[in-house]
Each structure stands twice: as C-alpha cells, then as structure tokens.
Design a protein around this motif. Structure first.
Motif, mmCIF file in Angstrom:
data_model
loop_
_atom_site.group_PDB
_atom_site.id
_atom_site.type_symbol
_atom_site.label_atom_id
_atom_site.label_comp_id
_atom_site.label_asym_id
_atom_site.label_seq_id
_atom_site.Cartn_x
_atom_site.Cartn_y
_atom_site.Cartn_z
ATOM 1 N N LYS A 138 0.829 -1.206 0.000
ATOM 2 C CA LYS A 138 0.000 0.000 0.000
ATOM 3 C C LYS A 138 0.868 1.263 0.000
ATOM 4 O O LYS A 138 0.540 2.248 -0.671
ATOM 5 N N LYS A 139 1.986 1.229 0.736
ATOM 6 C CA LYS A 139 2.906 2.371 0.714
ATOM 7 C C LYS A 139 3.455 2.589 -0.691
ATOM 8 O O LYS A 139 3.560 3.725 -1.166
ATOM 9 N N LEU A 140 3.799 1.498 -1.360
ATOM 10 C CA LEU A 140 4.312 1.603 -2.720
ATOM 11 C C LEU A 140 3.251 2.158 -3.665
ATOM 12 O O LEU A 140 3.538 3.036 -4.490
ATOM 13 N N ILE A 141 2.035 1.677 -3.546
ATOM 14 C CA ILE A 141 0.965 2.134 -4.438
ATOM 15 C C ILE A 141 0.694 3.623 -4.232
ATOM 16 O O ILE A 141 0.423 4.349 -5.198
ATOM 17 N N GLU A 142 0.790 4.099 -3.024
ATOM 18 C CA GLU A 142 0.633 5.536 -2.755
ATOM 19 C C GLU A 142 1.699 6.335 -3.497
ATOM 20 O O GLU A 142 1.411 7.390 -4.094
ATOM 21 N N ILE A 143 2.932 5.825 -3.494
ATOM 22 C CA ILE A 143 4.022 6.504 -4.197
ATOM 23 C C ILE A 143 3.807 6.425 -5.709
ATOM 24 O O ILE A 143 3.997 7.409 -6.430
ATOM 25 N N LEU A 144 3.400 5.259 -6.192
ATOM 26 C CA LEU A 144 3.132 5.105 -7.622
ATOM 27 C C LEU A 144 2.048 6.073 -8.082
ATOM 28 O O LEU A 144 2.156 6.684 -9.156
ATOM 29 N N LYS A 145 1.030 6.230 -7.275
ATOM 30 C CA LYS A 145 -0.043 7.177 -7.592
ATOM 31 C C LYS A 145 0.512 8.590 -7.731
ATOM 32 O O LYS A 145 0.184 9.304 -8.688
ATOM 33 N N ASP A 146 1.381 8.986 -6.798
ATOM 34 C CA ASP A 146 1.972 10.324 -6.846
ATOM 35 C C ASP A 146 2.888 10.510 -8.051
ATOM 36 O O ASP A 146 3.109 11.642 -8.501
ATOM 37 N N LYS A 147 3.427 9.400 -8.584
ATOM 38 C CA LYS A 147 4.320 9.461 -9.744
ATOM 39 C C LYS A 147 3.562 9.381 -11.068
ATOM 40 O O LYS A 147 4.174 9.344 -12.133
ATOM 41 N N GLY A 148 2.239 9.329 -10.991
ATOM 42 C CA GLY A 148 1.454 9.352 -12.223
ATOM 43 C C GLY A 148 0.922 8.018 -12.689
ATOM 44 O O GLY A 148 0.329 7.928 -13.779
ATOM 45 N N VAL A 149 1.128 6.966 -11.903
ATOM 46 C CA VAL A 149 0.578 5.661 -12.268
ATOM 47 C C VAL A 149 -0.911 5.643 -11.937
ATOM 48 O O VAL A 149 -1.306 5.828 -10.792
ATOM 49 N N SER A 150 -1.732 5.418 -12.962
ATOM 50 C CA SER A 150 -3.191 5.470 -12.769
ATOM 51 C C SER A 150 -3.871 4.157 -13.078
ATOM 52 O O SER A 150 -5.088 4.045 -12.970
ATOM 53 N N LEU A 151 -3.094 3.154 -13.459
ATOM 54 C CA LEU A 151 -3.640 1.847 -13.823
ATOM 55 C C LEU A 151 -2.717 0.767 -13.269
ATOM 56 O O LEU A 151 -1.533 0.728 -13.597
ATOM 57 N N ILE A 152 -3.259 -0.095 -12.412
ATOM 58 C CA ILE A 152 -2.463 -1.150 -11.790
ATOM 59 C C ILE A 152 -3.209 -2.472 -11.917
ATOM 60 O O ILE A 152 -4.381 -2.577 -11.561
ATOM 61 N N SER A 153 -2.515 -3.474 -12.438
ATOM 62 C CA SER A 153 -3.045 -4.834 -12.455
ATOM 63 C C SER A 153 -2.397 -5.581 -11.303
ATOM 64 O O SER A 153 -1.198 -5.849 -11.326
ATOM 65 N N LEU A 154 -3.193 -5.888 -10.286
ATOM 66 C CA LEU A 154 -2.658 -6.560 -9.110
ATOM 67 C C LEU A 154 -2.749 -8.072 -9.269
ATOM 68 O O LEU A 154 -3.706 -8.610 -9.822
ATOM 69 N N THR A 155 -1.743 -8.750 -8.752
ATOM 70 C CA THR A 155 -1.716 -10.195 -8.758
ATOM 71 C C THR A 155 -0.964 -10.651 -7.513
ATOM 72 O O THR A 155 -0.650 -9.826 -6.643
ATOM 73 N N MET A 156 -0.673 -11.933 -7.406
ATOM 74 C CA MET A 156 0.012 -12.445 -6.226
ATOM 75 C C MET A 156 0.849 -13.658 -6.609
ATOM 76 O O MET A 156 0.656 -14.265 -7.662
ATOM 77 N N GLY A 157 1.774 -14.013 -5.730
ATOM 78 C CA GLY A 157 2.476 -15.278 -5.844
ATOM 79 C C GLY A 157 3.566 -15.328 -6.887
ATOM 80 O O GLY A 157 3.953 -14.336 -7.499
ATOM 81 N N ASN A 158 4.063 -16.548 -7.086
ATOM 82 C CA ASN A 158 5.139 -16.838 -8.030
ATOM 83 C C ASN A 158 4.777 -18.132 -8.756
ATOM 84 O O ASN A 158 4.802 -19.206 -8.161
ATOM 85 N N PRO A 159 4.436 -18.048 -10.043
ATOM 86 C CA PRO A 159 3.968 -19.234 -10.770
ATOM 87 C C PRO A 159 5.019 -20.320 -10.918
ATOM 88 O O PRO A 159 4.686 -21.473 -11.211
ATOM 89 N N TYR A 160 6.295 -19.971 -10.734
ATOM 90 C CA TYR A 160 7.356 -20.953 -10.844
ATOM 91 C C TYR A 160 7.546 -21.736 -9.546
ATOM 92 O O TYR A 160 8.292 -22.711 -9.518
ATOM 93 N N PHE A 161 6.882 -21.292 -8.485
ATOM 94 C CA PHE A 161 7.091 -21.922 -7.179
ATOM 95 C C PHE A 161 5.789 -22.513 -6.628
ATOM 96 O O PHE A 161 5.717 -23.697 -6.316
ATOM 97 N N ILE A 162 4.752 -21.690 -6.511
ATOM 98 C CA ILE A 162 3.442 -22.183 -6.066
ATOM 99 C C ILE A 162 2.417 -21.709 -7.093
ATOM 100 O O ILE A 162 1.806 -20.647 -6.936
#
Length: 453
Positions: A293-317
C-alpha cells in the motif's frame, strides 16, 4: 476448512449460482455475486484515454517470437482474435527490455530494429476491433515491459540474473549460495533500458506501458530484497528504488508524453518473510499489505493510474496466481480459497485507492459463472476492471459474449487444465490445446514426444 457437497478435491462442480453461493456462505468467503452484467459496459477514464468497457484481457506470454524478438504469425493471430473479442483493455504479454533479460529465446523483445513490427501488431489490434465494433471503438493497449531476472533462459537453459538469494527459490532452480547476485551498476543501467523500450512503445502506437513487478521477475524480486546490500536492498526506499526511478524517467521524458503509466504488481508474494514481499515480518506466514500500500501511494503520486494486481510466483506455487484444478500438480487448498485470496486482497487495496483503476484477477476458474463473480466485484468496489488471463487464449470472444449475450458459454470457457502453463515452462511457446487444438495440440504433442525420447 468447511466441507461441502459441490466440491471434490477443489474441482469445479457448480451447475448454477445457487450452488456456488452456498459454498461462499459455508466457507465464509469474501467473494461477491451480482447478476447486473451491465456493469461491464461502464467506460473507464484514464487521463485523455477512455477504456470502452470494464473488461481486460490480461498478459499470457506466448513464446512465439522470432529469435530477434519480433512478433510472428502466431503472435498476430492471437492478438487479432483478442481484439475481435471485445475486451476494452488489452494488456499485452511480457516484452523484454534487453537480450539477456528474456525468459527464453522466443520471448518478444522490442528494439530499434523491430519496433515497426510492434507497430504492425498494435495497428492490427486497433483495426480489427474497429472492424468488429465500429470506427468509434478503440480498445486501450498496454505493452508490458519486463526483465525476467532469475527466470532468464538462453538456448533453453536457465541463465538466472538474481537480485538477492532466496533459499526456497534458489533450491528450485539449483542455484547455490555462492552464485553471484547482479551488481548495482547493472540495475542502474536498466533504467535506460526500460526508458528506451517505453519510447519505442510510444512510437509503435501503444496507449501505455506496464513496468512489470510481479511473479518473481527482477523488479518484483527487488521488492523483497531485504537481505541485499547496497542501494537497491535492505530498506523499503532502496527496494522500490529501481521501479520508481524507471517510472519517473518515463513520466518526465518528452518522447513518452501521453503514455498511460501502468504496473502489473504483486500485492503479496505469499512466501514467508524475508523471502516474500507483502508478508508479515513477525514470523507469521500471513499476508501483510502495509508495504504494498505504501508503494501504491508513491506510484499514484508518480502518475501511475492503472495497476493490475496479482500475487504469488507461478514458478514456485502456481495455484496462488493461477487457480486451477486439473493436472499432475495438486494444490494444497481448495481452488475457491485461492480465488478468494486474490479477489479479497485486491479488493482491500482498491477500496483504499478508489482513484486508481485497479484490474482484478482470480475469475477464470469460475468458468461460465465468472461474469457474475466479476460483476459482484465491480458492484462492491473490489476492482474497477475485471481481468481475465487464460480466457484470452482459450476463449478470445469472452468479453463480447458477456457484453452482448450476458453470459460466458460453457463449451468455450477455459477449463483450468494448466496445459498452457506446462508448455510455457517447458518449451516457452504456449496456447490452448483444448479450445485451439488445431494449432496448439500438435505443438503440445511434439513437446511430450520430446520428453519421452
């Protein structure tokens, strides 16, 4: 975990919404259902761009480029089908920013020598969509820029470029503790590699670029480089530095003016700290969204307006980011639990950042019932855009059917067999052997034949 009559070893057994609703209630899940499929027709404004509906076709790396990274007929064929399928947001697969950063020798790679081939690809998407839906219809195209990090391959052999040692991931790849980590100078040089690729993406006509930081690739790995020394490891500020510097350079660059700034980002690695990002640091194997969430707040301030969120590592789990129920690998949890994790955790972030357009995932496993889960997420503010990955290759018309017929057809949906992922991991090239068997089943059979010899 509660038992129920509809699920057996997590397999999909639901015939209708009422059966699904009972499981959601019995298991106390956060998954929402709505039959208001008109919600998908909502237009999404991003700066000067308008996404014509709230459906995204998300990246599925096809491994079908030339040796120099250019699209081939398989690439053009795939994206023409997706374009004619009606998704308002077409998020293209990972394109390497450097030769040594490719996941295999058939991964797309954007260069000064081939950017016109990428322009041809973008033009094909735009033209095909207009032919299907009218001259005023303009799907938004996002080109995903990536460095594969520890998952780089050269001539079919692993060639890891790692930012930090992670015991479990290292063991999986046979990386010993003396294997060198990449230097700070190399990482700093990537800032310009990403910038050059973004400039070329703009020249090629794409509406935006995604600075990929998910699924264990290099920028994603840096987010959890707690034990790395130097300017890109240790503190939160250091671990996010490369991602932020890249985005800032693109945002300030005149040649990139007008590009949508986006990121495909892990909300959590679902690996215990210190190996994983977005996890509790108190010794508990639980998700903690404080740093994401801290990172997303910074990304928002840097002009990022579109984020595709995901999770995990497909090579591991694999089931963390791509819930499935058919195949040789058996997840250690019911698949609906995996889907709930994705939908619920992404929903928490969307609710905190309503001004950011977040693309949700975790819907394909629900087959023909997926539109009602997606509509439930839209109705309850769990995401602004509903994203589908595997459906793009198995059922490219899925968006059209949702918008026009208010359904996804049972005989067309992805069946979560994960054969596409198996092909990706073993030979690089992948597609749907079930719904697109004429093209991809022979490739799959040849792969299997090679394993036997």
């Amino acid at each position: 975990m509660a038992s129920n009559q509809y699920m057996s070893n997590g397999s999909f057994k639901y015939k209708n919404l009422s059966e699904l609703q009972k499981d959601i209630e019995n298991l106390g899940l956060d998954i929402k259902i709505s039959q208001n499929l008109d919600l998908f027709k909502e237009k999404i404004n991003i700066g000067n761009h308008i996404i014509p509906n709230a459906i995204a076709s998300l990246p599925m790396e096809g491994g079908d480029s030339t040796e120099h990274g250019s699209p081939t007929e398989l690439t053009y064929r795939k994206y023409e089908k997706i374009a004619r399928g009606g998704a308002g947001l077409i998020w293209l697969e990972a394109v390497s920013v450097s030769k040594d950063g490719r996941s295999n020798d058939k991964q797309l790679w954007l260069t000064e020598d081939n950017w016109l081939e990428f322009k041809k690809l973008n033009d094909l998407i735009k033209t095909s969509a207009k032919e299907e839906f009218g001259e005023d219809y303009n799907p938004i195209t996002i080109l995903q820029l990536n460095h594969s990090g520890r998952y780089c391959k050269v001539k079919g052999k692993s060639n890891p470029i790692i930012a930090t040692h992670k015991k479990d991931l290292d063991n999986r790849l046979g990386i010993d503790e003396d294997y060198p980590i990449v230097s700070d100078d190399y990482l700093k040089g990537l800032e310009n590699d990403f910038l050059k690729s973004a400039r070329l993406a703009k020249k090629a006509g794409f509406d935006g670029v995604d600075i990929k930081a998910c699924h264990g690739y290099l920028l994603s790995e840096l987010l959890s480089a707690y034990e790395r020394e130097g300017e890109y490891g240790g503190s939160f500020e250091n671990r996010i530095k490369l991602l932020i510097n890249i985005i800032q350079k693109i945002e300030e660059d005149k040649e990139c003016e007008g590009l949508i700034l986006a990121s495909r980002l892990n909300a959590s690695d679902v690996l215990p700290y210190p190996q994983g990002w977005g996890m509790s640091k108190n010794g508990e194997d639980v998700i903690d969204l404080e740093e994401p969430k801290k990172l997303i707040e910074i990304l928002k301030d840097k002009g990022v307006s579109l984020i595709s969120l995901t999770m995990g590592n497909p090579y591991f789990i694999p089931h963390i980011n791509k819930p499935y129920d058919i195949g040789t690998y058996t997840p250690d949890e019911n698949v609906i639990i995996s889907c709930n994790r994705l939908i619920s955790e992404i929903g928490k972030i969307q609710k905190q950042f309503p001004e950011i357009n977040i693309v949700g995932v975790g819907y394909s496993w629900f087959r023909h019932l997926a539109p009602y889960i997606g509509a439930g997420s839209l109705e309850n503010g769990l995401c602004n855009i509903v994203g589908f990955g595997r459906e793009g290759i198995s059922y490219p018309n899925f968006a059209r059917d949702i918008l026009k017929d208010k359904e996804m057809k049972k005989n067309k949906v992805c069946i979560s067999c994960s054969k596409c992922s198996e092909m990706k991991s073993k030979i690089g090239t992948c597609g749907c052997i079930v719904r697109d068997s004429k093209v991809y089943l022979p490739i799959y059979k040849e792969m299997k034949k090679g394993e036997e010899n």
